[in-house]
Design an enzyme around this catalytic site. Structure first.
Site: not given
Length: 267
Positions: A26, A78, A105, A201
């Site tokens: 991201h 995100r 993540e 991520h």
């Protein structure tokens, strides 16, 4: 136009002997900007992160003439915002998006919310780098005293996470194991001819790279993933094997500088 793209996609899938898979970290989040451990805290993109999703990720994908039939992303905003921006810039907002908590993540435990340099000053740079990169090293578990504890535990985006699998901290090893079931889904789609983008991520991209390339625990500890730079793999659909090593899309000097930035503790 959408119907034309759909028909062209189906024809391409019927004729193809190889297929490409794109992995993407991201754009810069507000916590990235502040050099803080983020993990499962749902930090939004910074303004720079939104720009990078447009001017780095989407532009390089367009320049490479890549199109997608499906996108996998995490349940964190995100990654989802980055996905939305990319698809909008590529005029592909019709492409189905599947979000999965297994693509979240890595959970950084009680480091969440703290500046990496400050943690290095407190625990030593070697220890913090060990927590960040060593395959089996796990940071201290998050506690209710951490200011982000309850926001993470009560985030409705995590409602699908089984109670006995909700992490309080994770090693890279644990994150890699968690990602494996959804990697099996991604690989199946890709080998069935779907052109797949995985927008997720940094540590999750590393975990996927480990599974794809069969890297050793030591080798993956040296891999660093810059934000918004597409990572492209090409597979033989019949055998499922890699045809060539992973390639980055974008300016080599920019990628080198951003990779070194990710590898460092920062300020």
């Amino acid at each position: 136009m959408v119907i034309f793209k759909f028909l062209r996609s189906k024809l391409s899938q019927f004729m193809m002997k190889t297929n490409r898979l794109v992995l993407l970290r991201h754009g810069e989040s507000e916590f990235n900007q502040l050099n803080k451990f983020c993990g499962w805290h749902d930090a939004p993109l910074s303004k720079g992160g939104m720009e990078d999703a447009r001017k780095i990720a989407a532009l390089n994908l367009l320049n490479a003439n890549l199109e997608f039939d499906k996108v996998y992303t995490s349940t964190l905003c995100r990654a989802q915002t980055t996905t939305d921006i990319i698809l909008r810039e590529m005029k592909s907002s019709f492409v189905p998006v599947e979000s999965h908590w297994r693509l979240n993540e890595r959970h950084y435990g009680n480091l969440t919310g703290f500046n990496k340099r400050q943690m290095s000053d407190q625990y030593g740079e070697a220890q913090v780098q060990n927590w960040r990169r060593a395959f089996d090293s796990m940071p201290p578990s998050i506690t209710p005293q951490n200011p982000y504890y309850f926001g993470i535990r009560n985030n409705p985006s995590f409602s699908d996470v089984p109670a006995d699998q909700f992490p309080f901290a994770e090693s890279m090893h644990m994150c890699s194991d968690r990602v494996l079931p959804v990697w099996d889904e991604i690989k199946k789609d890709m080998l069935n001819g779907k052109r797949v983008l995985v927008c997720t991520h940094g540590t999750v991209v590393r975990a996927l790279i480990k599974h794809i390339e069969g890297l050793s625990d030591e080798a993956i500890s040296k891999v660093n993933i810059p934000n918004c730079v597409p990572c492209v793999y090409e597979f033989d659909i019949k055998t499922g094997k890699l045809i060539s090593p992973m390639t980055y899309l974008g300016d080599p000097e920019y990628i080198k500088a951003k990779t070194e930035q990710v590898a460092s503790i920062g300020n």
